[in-house]
Design a protein around this motif. Structure first.
Motif, PDB file in Angstrom:
ATOM      1  N   GLU A   1       0.829  -1.207   0.000  1.00 29.56           N
ATOM      2  CA  GLU A   1       0.000   0.000   0.000  1.00 29.56           C
ATOM      3  C   GLU A   1       0.864   1.258   0.000  1.00 29.56           C
ATOM      4  OE1 GLU A   1      -3.718   2.059   2.438  1.00 29.56           O
ATOM      5  OE2 GLU A   1      -2.736   0.275   3.254  1.00 29.56           O
TER       6      GLU A   1
ATOM      7  N   ASP B   1       2.110   1.741  -3.385  1.00 34.81           N
ATOM      8  CA  ASP B   1       0.999   2.051  -4.288  1.00 34.81           C
ATOM      9  C   ASP B   1       0.545   3.499  -4.150  1.00 34.81           C
ATOM     10  OD1 ASP B   1      -1.073   1.335  -6.198  1.00 34.81           O
ATOM     11  OD2 ASP B   1      -2.469   1.476  -4.521  1.00 34.81           O
ATOM     12  N   LYS B   2       0.631   4.047  -2.928  1.00 32.09           N
ATOM     13  CA  LYS B   2       0.014   5.351  -2.675  1.00 32.09           C
ATOM     14  C   LYS B   2       0.967   6.459  -2.250  1.00 32.09           C
ATOM     15  CE  LYS B   2      -4.457   3.382  -1.328  1.00 32.09           C
ATOM     16  NZ  LYS B   2      -5.466   3.293  -0.227  1.00 32.09           N
ATOM     17  N   HIS B   3       2.065   6.114  -1.595  1.00 32.77           N
ATOM     18  CA  HIS B   3       2.855   7.159  -0.950  1.00 32.77           C
ATOM     19  C   HIS B   3       4.303   7.258  -1.409  1.00 32.77           C
ATOM     20  CE1 HIS B   3      -0.588   7.453   1.686  1.00 32.77           C
ATOM     21  NE2 HIS B   3      -0.439   6.197   2.054  1.00 32.77           N
TER      22      HIS B   3
ATOM     23  N   ARG C   1       3.167   0.147  -9.204  1.00 29.78           N
ATOM     24  CA  ARG C   1       3.642   1.461  -9.629  1.00 29.78           C
ATOM     25  C   ARG C   1       5.141   1.537  -9.423  1.00 29.78           C
ATOM     26  NH1 ARG C   1       2.631   7.157  -6.562  1.00 29.78           N
ATOM     27  NH2 ARG C   1       3.580   5.913  -4.906  1.00 29.78           N
TER      28      ARG C   1
ATOM     29  N   THR D   1       3.056  12.052  -3.703  1.00 29.49           N
ATOM     30  CA  THR D   1       2.669  10.732  -4.155  1.00 29.49           C
ATOM     31  C   THR D   1       2.094   9.911  -3.029  1.00 29.49           C
ATOM     32  OG1 THR D   1       4.926  10.005  -3.742  1.00 29.49           O
ATOM     33  CG2 THR D   1       4.394  10.689  -5.974  1.00 29.49           C
TER      34      THR D   1
END
Length: 276
Positions: free
Chosen positions: A222, A225-227, A248, A276
Motif C-alpha cells: 500500500e 501504491d500510494k505514498h 507502480r 505521491t
C-alpha cells in the motif's frame, strides 16, 4: 529539465555501490539522498564448487544455464585452479547452453562458447519463455546461479520433464543489518521518504522478506501504491518488484544509475510535483 527536479524530495539509495555518485546526482537535482543499503554482503565460496565441478567435468550435462557473467567467470576460474579447466570447457562445448543477461553473453564471447538460447533482457521470466521452444524430457540440466536459488526455474524444468537439475551457487548472499531494514521500514511507514531506488533484485527480496516476516507485506504494498515511488534500475530488479505485487514503479530504458535518477525526475515532473 530544471536542476531542481527533485526539490526537497527524500530519495533512498538501497544499494551499496556508487552511492556517492548517486547521491551527487540526486543533490544536483535538489533532492536529499539517504543511503539505506539493503544489498548485504556477497561471499565467494570457492570450496563449495569443487564437488559439483569435478562431477560436471566427468559427467557433463545436456543443458547448461548460465545466469550471471560474474558467476560464470568464477566457475571457470575455480575449474582452472582445480586443474580441470579444459575438461569443464569441453563439457560446456558439448552441452546446449542458455544464458541470461548481457554480461553472461559477454562471458560467452570471451570464452568462445555459443549459446543455443540467449535472453539479453536478464529476467528469469524471459529466460523461461525462450526455453519453452525446447523439450527437456529426460535431460540433465546444470544451472549456475548467483547468491540465491531459483525455485521457479527449477520447477519449470522439472515440469517439462528434466531428469536431473543441479544448481551451483559460487556466491552466497549475507543479509543486510536488521537495523537498516527496520529503519527503512519505519521511514516508509511514516512517509518520511519519497522514493526508494533499488539497484539489484536482492535488495527488493530483503525488504519484502523483512516485511513478510513481520506480517507487514500488505502495508508495504500500500505504501508503494500510494505514498512512496519504487524505482528499479532495470528489468531484473523491476521483475522482483512485480513478483511481490508492486504495480507502480519507475524503470529507465537504459539500465544505469544516472538514467534511473533522471527517470525519477521525469516522473515527478509529469505528476506536477504532487505528493505521491
Amino acid at each position: 529539465m530544471g536542476i531542481t527536479g527533485l526539490q526537497g524530495r527524500r530519495i533512498v539509495i538501497a544499494g551499496s555501490r556508487k552511492t556517492d555518485e548517486m547521491s551527487l546526482i540526486i543533490e544536483k537535482q535538489g533532492g536529499i539522498a539517504l543511503t539505506r543499503s539493503l544489498q548485504g554482503l556477497t561471499m565467494f565460496e570457492e570450496e563449495q564448487l569443487e564437488e559439483p565441478l569435478r562431477k560436471f567435468a566427468t559427467e557433463g550435462a545436456d543443458w547448461v544455464i548460465l545466469t550471471t557473467g560474474l558467476g560464470s567467470d568464477s566457475i571457470m576460474g575455480a575449474a582452472d585452479k582445480l586443474g580441470i579447466g579444459e575438461e569443464v570447457k569441453e563439457r560446456l562445448l558439448q552441452a546446449r547452453i542458455a544464458t541470461r543477461g548481457y554480461k553472461t553473453s559477454a562471458f560467452m564471447k570471451r570464452t568462445g562458447l555459443k549459446a543455443t538460447v540467449s535472453d539479453d533482457d536478464g529476467t528469469m521470466q524471459g529466460l523461461m519463455e525462450n526455453l519453452s521452444a525446447y523439450g527437456f524430457e529426460g535431460q540433465r540440466v546444470w544451472i549456475q546461479l548467483h547468491g540465491e536459488t531459483a525455485p521457479e526455474l527449477v520447477r519449470y524444468l522439472q515440469e517439462r520433464g528434466a531428469a536431473q537439475v543441479v544448481s551451483v551457487l559460487p556466491y552466497r548472499h549475507v543479509p543486510p543489518e536488521p537495523a537498516t531494514l527496520a529503519l527503512l521500514m519505519g521511514e516508509l511507514t511514516e512517509a518520511a521518504v519519497d522514493t526508494v531506488c533499488f539497484t539489484t533484485a536482492v535488495q527488493v527480496h530483503y525488504l519484502f522478506r523483512h516485511a513478510i516476516q513481520a506480517g507487514n507485506q500488505d502495508q508495504l504494498l500500500e505504501i508503494f501504491d500510494k505514498h512512496v515511488v519504487a524505482a528499479a534500475v532495470g528489468k531484473v530488479t523491476a521483475e522482483a518488484l512485480t513478483e511481490y505485487g508492486v504495480k507502480r514503479m519507475v524503470v529507465p530504458d537504459i539500465e544505469r544509475m544516472g538514467a534511473l535518477i533522471i527517470e525519477i525526475v521525469r516522473y515527478y515532473e509529469l505528476h506536477d510535483g504532487a505528493t505521491t
